[in-house]
Design a protein around this motif. Structure first.
Motif, short mmCIF file in Angstrom:
data_model
loop_
_atom_site.label_atom_id
_atom_site.label_comp_id
_atom_site.label_asym_id
_atom_site.label_seq_id
_atom_site.Cartn_x
_atom_site.Cartn_y
_atom_site.Cartn_z
N LYS A 117 0.77 -1.39 0.24
CA LYS A 117 -0.29 0.38 -0.45
C LYS A 117 1.16 1.24 -0.19
CE LYS A 117 -3.21 2.15 2.63
NZ LYS A 117 -4.60 1.88 3.84
N TYR A 118 0.82 2.05 -0.85
CA TYR A 118 1.87 2.81 -1.22
C TYR A 118 1.06 4.33 -1.56
CZ TYR A 118 2.12 1.92 -6.08
OH TYR A 118 1.37 0.99 -7.70
N LYS A 119 1.38 5.51 -1.87
CA LYS A 119 1.25 6.88 -1.77
C LYS A 119 1.82 7.05 -3.40
CE LYS A 119 -1.30 8.56 2.14
NZ LYS A 119 -0.76 9.43 3.38
N ASP B 49 4.09 3.58 4.77
CA ASP B 49 4.02 3.84 6.25
C ASP B 49 5.13 2.53 6.69
OD1 ASP B 49 2.93 6.01 5.95
OD2 ASP B 49 0.74 4.98 7.03
N SER B 50 6.30 2.79 7.09
CA SER B 50 6.68 1.67 7.54
C SER B 50 7.54 2.04 8.63
CB SER B 50 7.77 0.82 6.92
OG SER B 50 8.31 0.23 6.81
N GLU B 51 7.17 2.27 10.72
CA GLU B 51 8.06 2.13 11.53
C GLU B 51 9.31 1.29 11.25
OE1 GLU B 51 6.10 2.41 14.49
OE2 GLU B 51 4.76 3.88 14.01
N LYS C 135 5.24 8.66 10.57
CA LYS C 135 5.30 7.25 10.25
C LYS C 135 5.88 6.26 8.84
CE LYS C 135 1.98 5.99 14.07
NZ LYS C 135 1.43 5.32 14.15
N GLU C 136 5.43 7.58 7.24
CA GLU C 136 6.10 7.41 6.48
C GLU C 136 7.15 7.44 5.65
OE1 GLU C 136 3.99 10.06 3.71
OE2 GLU C 136 3.28 8.67 1.86
#
Lengths: 149, 123
Positions: free
Chosen positions: B8-10, B79-81, B60-61
């Motif tokens: 899931k990306y922007k 988003d990937s912490e 968070k992105e």
């Protein structure tokens, strides 16, 4: 070229006609001189290549370009020399990546309408082979001949 | 197809030059880190790029460049912490290596500069 036993040819986007012609030509030349040649490209570029050389007379080994980058980073494969074909900023980006991740001697094969400005943007270690060729592969072929002679 | 395309990306910018993508990341991120081409993110994406390759953190992105030979460069955000933490850790390790290298250089220089008092008073 004497120390290049394993050669990688990286194709860029196949939209400029001279690329496929010169890749087939160069691969055949290098194969005939006893070198081990692998051609890497996108799915579309590899399909064009396989249809043109359906029996593998000119190109024996192929691989997906992103898988090739991954395998070099993971040190699963390496090459003595690499010909990176480019006619766009994306092609240049792939060549710069090769320069950073591999110890292969790099040849930047630059062609297309914007060959000269693109060549000026190459600021990483590479021997440049530049020809403003789009449809006619002969100017690019001549320059490659001088390098592999 | 790399794993990035299935996540899931922007998409912030598309079909631009690598330099434009780098400028965008530098201007739009709260934190910017520079990695080498070939830096691995997620399961199987190796960053393609002209050094210095910028990667950004915004909340968070994680912002990064994605290059396709026929379409140019894209700026993507995921988003990937976990990946952000790895990016920060990678930077720390890089700084440690640089400091160690600097300290070794200083030590070498001070060794080269060693001079006895006798030598000083000779003149």
């Amino acid at each position: 070229m004497d120390e290049c036993n394993t050669c990688l040819l990286i194709m860029g986007c196949p939209e400029v006609p001279v690329q496929m012609s010169v890749v087939l030509y160069l691969s055949n030349k290098l194969n005939k001189s006893g070198r081990d040649v692998t051609v890497a490209g996108t799915d579309a570029a590899l399909k064009l290549l396989k249809v043109a050389d359906i029996e593998g007379h000119y190109v024996e080994k192929t691989m997906d370009v992103d898988q090739c980058i991954a395998d070099i980073v993971e040190k699963k494969i390496n090459f003595d020399c690499c010909f990176a074909f480019m006619h766009s900023d994306a092609g240049l980006t792939y060549a710069a990546t090769m320069s950073a991740i591999s110890s292969a001697k790099l040849y930047a094969v630059i062609f297309g309408k914007n060959a000269e400005p693109l060549s000026d943007s190459v600021d990483f270690p590479a021997e440049k082979i530049v020809a403003k060729a789009v449809h006619n592969p002969v100017p690019l072929k001549s320059k490659i001949d001088r390098v592999i002679a | 197809m790399s794993c990035v395309e299935q996540m899931k990306y922007k998409l912030y910018l598309e079909r631009i030059s690598f330099k434009e993508a780098r400028d965008y990341i530098e201007k739009s991120s709260e934190e910017v880190y520079y990695v080498d081409p070939g830096y691995k993110i997620f399961k199987d994406y190796y960053i393609i790029g002209v050094p210095p390759v910028a990667m950004g953190v915004r909340g968070k992105e994680m912002l990064f460049t994605f290059v396709k030979p026929c379409h140019g460069t894209f700026v993507m955000g995921i988003d990937s912490e976990e990946e952000i933490a790895r990016l920060r850790e990678n930077e720390k390790e890089k700084m440690k290596r640089l400091l160690k290298k600097g300290a070794m250089k200083d030590e070498k220089r001070s060794q080269q500069l060693q001079i006895s008092f006798n030598k000083i008073y000779e003149n």
